[in-house]
Design an enzyme around this catalytic site. Structure first.
Site, PDB file in Angstrom:
ATOM      1  N   ASP A 185     -86.341  10.605 -35.256  1.00 13.73           N
ATOM      2  CA  ASP A 185     -85.935   9.285 -35.336  1.00 13.73           C
ATOM      3  C   ASP A 185     -87.055   8.321 -35.323  1.00 13.73           C
ATOM      4  O   ASP A 185     -88.055   8.425 -34.611  1.00 13.73           O
ATOM      5  CB  ASP A 185     -85.120   9.137 -33.968  1.00 13.73           C
TER       6      ASP A 185
ATOM      7  N   GLU B 202     -84.550  10.564 -41.011  1.00 15.88           N
ATOM      8  CA  GLU B 202     -83.298   9.529 -41.527  1.00 15.88           C
ATOM      9  C   GLU B 202     -83.759   9.110 -43.133  1.00 15.88           C
ATOM     10  O   GLU B 202     -84.905   8.768 -43.435  1.00 15.88           O
ATOM     11  CB  GLU B 202     -83.328   8.289 -40.709  1.00 15.88           C
TER      12      GLU B 202
ATOM     13  N   CYS C 143     -72.822  10.512 -29.177  1.00 18.89           N
ATOM     14  CA  CYS C 143     -73.452  11.309 -28.231  1.00 18.89           C
ATOM     15  C   CYS C 143     -73.700  12.641 -28.544  1.00 18.89           C
ATOM     16  O   CYS C 143     -72.849  13.190 -29.338  1.00 18.89           O
ATOM     17  CB  CYS C 143     -72.423  11.310 -27.100  1.00 18.89           C
TER      18      CYS C 143
ATOM     19  N   CYS D 162     -73.150   8.079 -21.609  1.00 16.11           N
ATOM     20  CA  CYS D 162     -71.815   8.516 -22.116  1.00 16.11           C
ATOM     21  C   CYS D 162     -70.868   8.844 -21.116  1.00 16.11           C
ATOM     22  O   CYS D 162     -71.223   9.207 -20.199  1.00 16.11           O
ATOM     23  CB  CYS D 162     -71.877   9.636 -23.103  1.00 16.11           C
TER      24      CYS D 162
ATOM     25  N   CYS E 298     -69.006  11.380 -20.798  1.00 16.61           N
ATOM     26  CA  CYS E 298     -69.107  12.740 -20.586  1.00 16.61           C
ATOM     27  C   CYS E 298     -70.343  13.035 -19.336  1.00 16.61           C
ATOM     28  O   CYS E 298     -70.592  14.016 -18.993  1.00 16.61           O
ATOM     29  CB  CYS E 298     -69.095  13.467 -21.935  1.00 16.61           C
TER      30      CYS E 298
ATOM     31  N   ASP F 150     -83.292   6.985 -28.163  1.00 20.58           N
ATOM     32  CA  ASP F 150     -84.019   7.254 -29.413  1.00 20.58           C
ATOM     33  C   ASP F 150     -83.925   9.074 -29.570  1.00 20.58           C
ATOM     34  O   ASP F 150     -84.003   9.617 -30.513  1.00 20.58           O
ATOM     35  CB  ASP F 150     -85.612   6.977 -29.562  1.00 20.58           C
TER      36      ASP F 150
HETATM   37 ZN   LIG Z   1     -70.827  12.337 -24.454  1.00 21.55          ZN
END
Ligand SMILES: [Zn+2]
Length: 302
Positions: free
Chosen positions: A120, A204, A257, A276, A278, A285
């Site tokens: 990234d 990318e 995520c 997140c 979760c 990054d």
């Molecule tokens: Zn997640």
């Protein structure tokens, strides 16, 4: 005048116009400038007219020229052409193009598990890898850049066209060349390490030109470290029979995520940590780099 020098320029020009008509986003060829363009010419090998002889190179018209060879040339490689260039610092370089008779590089063991890496682009620093490591510009970059800025400031105080101006300009050019070489050296070493260590690398597909315009991170030496890294990775991987995969620029690598796949719409550039629902908490990054790796694996599988 070396006759092949003119032929090569004509071929370059023809190709430039052909690309301009065929390839989207390719700019129209422009005239060279006496002030900014690099001075260089290319000449081809015709019946051993160019050869390296100890610490000398024989060039058509120029004759024997003393050189410093920076790497051993293996037995059996065939010299095709030579490009001689003059840097603004006043140094001359000869770039030698060789043909390698058989493809030695592509015979690597193919039957093991492929190693994937996602990279990234990081705005501060250079790049972040999906294994969590970060590639930073070495400290000596900063130091050299500061020195360059100082000497450039001095130059702006010199009277244009004067002796001191010319002297200072040369000094700036020498530092400039040094910074450029340091950067290239660093990126070559890094890209080589990555190309040796991985089989498929995902990056990318960003338009570096558009990006540097919108974000104004054009520094003193307009550095496009990430773009250069990508270019080097592309050919180094190809040499080894490996792949560079470009992940679509609209793929939400930052917002997704990397553990559960949820998309976080309200992520801003200031959120350095990705959190997140979760329970996944990681560097923003690194999260993006892992997503690029996942997407790369998906693209290769399909
Ligand atoms: Zn997640």
């Amino acid at each position: 005048m070396d006759s092949l020098a003119l032929c090569n320029v004509q071929l370059d020009l023809e190709r430039a116009f052909r690309d301009y008509r065929k390839i989207k986003d390719r700019g129209r060829p422009r005239y060279k400038s006496k002030h900014h363009s690099r001075m260089r010419y290319t000449t081809n090998v015709v019946k051993r007219n160019i050869r390296i002889d100890g610490k000398k190179i024989r060039l058509p018209k120029a004759g024997m020229v003393r050189i410093r060879i920076h790497r051993e040339i293996p037995e059996g490689w065939i010299l095709k052409n030579v490009t001689v260039s003059k840097e603004p610092s006043g140094k001359y370089y000869a770039s030698l193009l060789y043909e390698i008779p058989e493809c030695e590089s592509q015979a690597e063991g193919a039957q093991r598990e492929k190693r994937y890496l996602g990279i990234d682009y990081a705005m501060d620093g250079l790049a972040v890898m999906s294994d969590g490591t970060r590639a930073e510009h070495p400290k000596y970059f900063r130091q050299a850049e500061e020195k360059l800025a100082r000497e450039q400031r001095k130059l702006s105080h010199c009277e244009k066209g004067s002796r001191n101006y010319a002297k200072q300009k040369r000094k700036v050019a020498v530092i400039h060349e040094k910074v450029r070489n340091q950067r290239k050296d660093f990126l070559h070493k890094m890209s080589r390490r990555l190309a040796d260590g991985y089989d498929v690398i995902g990056v990318e597909d960003i338009d570096m030109r558009a990006m540097s315009q919108t974000l104004h991170f054009g520094k003193s030496v307009s550095d496009n470290g990430f773009g250069m890294l990508r270019t080097m990775l592309a050919y180094k991987l190809e040499e080894r029979g490996k792949d560079l995969v470009k992940v679509d620029r609209f793929y939400p690598s930052s917002k997704r995520c990397s553990r559960c796949g949820r998309i976080k719409e309200n992520l801003t550039l200031n959120d350095r940590i990705y959190r997140c629902e979760c329970g996944n908490v990681m560097d923003r990054d690194v999260n993006a780099a892992i997503n690029i790796r996942l997407e790369t694996m998906r693209l290769k599988a399909s």
